[in-house]
Design an enzyme around this catalytic site. Structure first.
Site, mmCIF file in Angstrom:
data_model
loop_
_atom_site.group_PDB
_atom_site.id
_atom_site.type_symbol
_atom_site.label_atom_id
_atom_site.label_comp_id
_atom_site.label_asym_id
_atom_site.label_seq_id
_atom_site.Cartn_x
_atom_site.Cartn_y
_atom_site.Cartn_z
ATOM 1 N N ASP A 127 56.727 -101.452 73.623
ATOM 2 C CA ASP A 127 55.836 -100.462 74.262
ATOM 3 C C ASP A 127 54.713 -101.855 74.960
ATOM 4 O O ASP A 127 54.165 -102.457 74.142
ATOM 5 C CB ASP A 127 54.841 -99.358 73.609
ATOM 6 C CG ASP A 127 54.662 -99.074 74.872
ATOM 7 O OD1 ASP A 127 54.456 -98.351 75.725
ATOM 8 O OD2 ASP A 127 52.670 -98.900 74.309
ATOM 9 N N GLU A 165 68.372 -111.969 61.261
ATOM 10 C CA GLU A 165 68.268 -112.220 59.323
ATOM 11 C C GLU A 165 69.037 -110.376 59.403
ATOM 12 O O GLU A 165 69.577 -110.546 58.510
ATOM 13 C CB GLU A 165 66.964 -111.829 58.969
ATOM 14 C CG GLU A 165 65.551 -112.859 58.703
ATOM 15 C CD GLU A 165 64.749 -112.690 58.330
ATOM 16 O OE1 GLU A 165 64.559 -111.172 57.737
ATOM 17 O OE2 GLU A 165 63.587 -113.227 58.686
HETATM 18 C C1 NOJ Z 1 54.079 -96.716 78.264
HETATM 19 C C2 NOJ Z 1 54.676 -95.844 77.727
HETATM 20 O O1 NOJ Z 1 55.679 -95.568 78.375
HETATM 21 C C3 NOJ Z 1 53.219 -94.843 78.090
HETATM 22 O O2 NOJ Z 1 53.715 -93.413 78.201
HETATM 23 C C4 NOJ Z 1 52.194 -94.774 77.373
HETATM 24 O O3 NOJ Z 1 50.921 -94.351 77.974
HETATM 25 C C5 NOJ Z 1 51.779 -96.436 77.306
HETATM 26 N N1 NOJ Z 1 52.504 -97.574 77.516
HETATM 27 C C6 NOJ Z 1 50.700 -96.966 76.554
HETATM 28 O O4 NOJ Z 1 51.235 -97.027 75.465
#
Ligand code: NOJ
Length: 535
Positions: free
Chosen positions: A204, A253
């Site tokens: 993310d 690993e």
């Molecule tokens: C990207 C994620 O796909 C989204 O849904 C989220 O709100 C933001 N990152 C923050 O984590």
């Protein structure tokens, strides 16, 4: 290296299948539907966050990186998914959220209880406010969800004190990735899930972890929102690459070809490619393709730029049309019959391109965005933080329909957490299973061909000459693809005369021409037509 050409199906856990009838999707629901995904013909499943979380941002606010949110089930349920998926020949990718924790995470709770300057605060980005009494945020950075990226805390003495940074909601404080506790903790979290057999991670906000330690104002130079340009103080800083070199050595690993895919929203694909150098991540989402309008020139440019930049670092391209953060592409491409027709054509384009592809749950059914959710049911923090100015992303997160009837169209036994439009009964899995011309059957046919055809997946492509609104390319001598993104029918290109139609996103005209907004796959040297619309 499976990840060089995998088709990965994104399961938004909250909205995929609800086994316990509480209206919220869950892991037992996902597990029960794995045979559907196997039959669809995808190679892997990406599960959005299922970790303990207050669900302020649909689970992207993680309170414990090593557990399972009780709403979604238990660790045993997750292990069951990995087990069953592997039995079915599917890989499993889980989401990891390293830019921020939930404010409910033990670390942040400890940071709030500790004084300014403490070790507990040093894992996050606490700063003194500006102005004589510190009442002004430390700088002008903005939350991606609207409003300032800083929130002020009340200290133990009851007085307003330091501010902490959150590039998303206030319930998602950003971590300080210069802190060694943070670095070590996440390597350990990776090991926790790798030990449980997951095949990889979707990272993310992968481009957000490193911040300019001086924390300069954005000023006029950088506007909030949208893909980030080079030189930004909190996106795509060079230091972020050290994090991924460390992660890569952890994954390496392990046996079994574990892979990282980065969520990297940047203006320049060349900068995305930097994350895919041989000692960093394996692949990244390609948002240039997703952002391109349905126009031959724009699509071709997004394809060329992506392949060109990634080739330099030896990484495969990936293609994606929708996910849980963007308006579903049926709607983006014009909605209604037009949008559906284009979405079908786009799917065949995407699945014919070299590299891997992502399918967002429900796109195989041709689901549109839900635009008319009641305001009081909206959960995306963007809606709240912008005072309703931005509707947010709930409209692409409505639970998917499995059957034409039942309290939630087969999603579960209770009312779903977001209501489904009644017309989705006609777009349910069961309805589309029985319809030879449905979008589900198109995806299934395309994925079956993709599996057996050597020309598809990883490899090269070459463009053939075509008119402005048309794209024509070959994957090898035997496989050709024509995309007519224009308003008028076009004849079959000379270069493909004599080739058989393998699959088409819409029936061809009687004289064999390719109608508006249609993609056709051709095979040279094949005899029989497998156009599903013929039967
Ligand atoms: C990207 C994620 O796909 C989204 O849904 C989220 O709100 C933001 N990152 C923050 O984590």
């Amino acid at each position: 290296m499976w990840w060089r050409e995998a088709v990965i199906y994104q399961v938004y856990v909250r909205s995929f299948a609800d086994a316990d009838g509480d209206g919220m999707g869950d892991l037992p629901g996902v597990r029960s539907r794995l045979p559907y995904l196997r039959r669809l013909g995808v190679d892997a499943v990406w599960l959005t966050p299922f970790y303990p979380s207050p669900q302020v941002d649909g689970g992207y606010d993680v309170a414990d990186y090593r557990g399972v949110e009780p709403l979604f089930g238990s660790l045993a349920d997750l292990e069951g998914i990995v087990h069953d998926a592997h039995e079915l020949g599917l890989r499993v990718i889980v989401d990891i959220v390293p830019n921020h924790t939930s404010s409910a995470h033990d670390w942040f709770q400890a940071a709030l209880a500790a004084p300014a300057g403490s070790k507990d605060r040093a894992r996050y980005l606490f700063r003194k406010g500006a102005g004589p009494d510190g009442a002004v945020p430390p700088n002008d950075w903005q939350s991606n969800f609207g409003g300032p990226a800083w929130t002020r805390v009340i200290e133990a003495d009851g007085e307003a004190g330091e501010w902490y940074l959150h590039l998303f909601d206030a319930a998602q404080p950003d971590l300080d990735w210069t802190n060694t506790d943070v670095v070590e903790e996440f390597q350990d979290v990776l090991r926790f899930w790798l030990d449980r057999g997951v095949d990889g991670f979707r990272i993310d906000v992968a481009h957000g972890l490193a911040k300019d330690q001086e924390m300069p104002d954005l000023g006029e130079q950088f506007v909030a929102g949208g893909p980030a340009p080079f030189g930004h103080p909190h996106w795509d800083r060079d230091a972020v690459h050290d994090v991924y070199r460390g992660w890569r050595s952890v994954a390496d690993e392990y046996e079994g070809d574990r892979a990282f895919v980065g969520e990297i929203w940047l203006d320049e694909v060349d900068r995305v490619a930097q994350y895919l150098r041989p000692d960093e991540l394996h692949t990244a989402f390609n948002f240039h393709f997703l952002l391109a309008p349905w126009e031959a020139g724009a699509l071709r440019e997004a394809i060329d730029v992506s392949i060109g930049a990634l080739r330099d670092v030896g990484a495969p391209a990936t293609w994606v049309l929708s996910n849980h953060d963007v308006i579903r592409h049926v709607t983006r491409y014009g909605g209604g019959e037009l949008g559906t027709r284009r979405a079908r054509a786009a799917a065949l384009l995407m699945l014919a391109l070299p590299g891997g592809a992502y399918i967002y749950q429900g796109e195989e059914l041709g689901l549109p965005e839900v635009g008319d959710l009641p305001d009081e049911l909206r959960q995306d923090p963007t809606y709240r933080r912008t005072g309703g100015e931005r509707l947010g992303r709930d409209g692409c997160r409505v639970p998917i329909p499995w059957t034409p009837d039942g309290p939630s169209l087969g999603f579960g036994d209770g009312a779903p957490w977001l209501p489904q439009p009644p017309e989705w009964a006609g777009l349910s899995v069961a309805t589309e299973e029985d319809d030879r011309g449905s979008t589900l059957r198109l995806y299934r046919d395309a994925l079956a061909i993709r599996r057996r055809h050597d020309a598809l997946g990883d490899g090269e492509m070459s463009w053939l000459d075509s008119d402005g609104d048309v794209l024509v390319f070959r994957r090898d001598r035997r496989f050709g693809c024509v995309v007519n993104a224009g308003a008028a029918a076009v004849p079959m290109p000379d270069a493909l005369k004599g080739a058989a139609v393998l699959l088409a996103s819409a029936p061809l005209d009687d004289d064999g021409s390719i109608p508006s907004d249609t993609t056709v796959w051709f095979e040279s040297g094949a005899s029989a037509s497998a156009n599903p619309h013929d039967s």
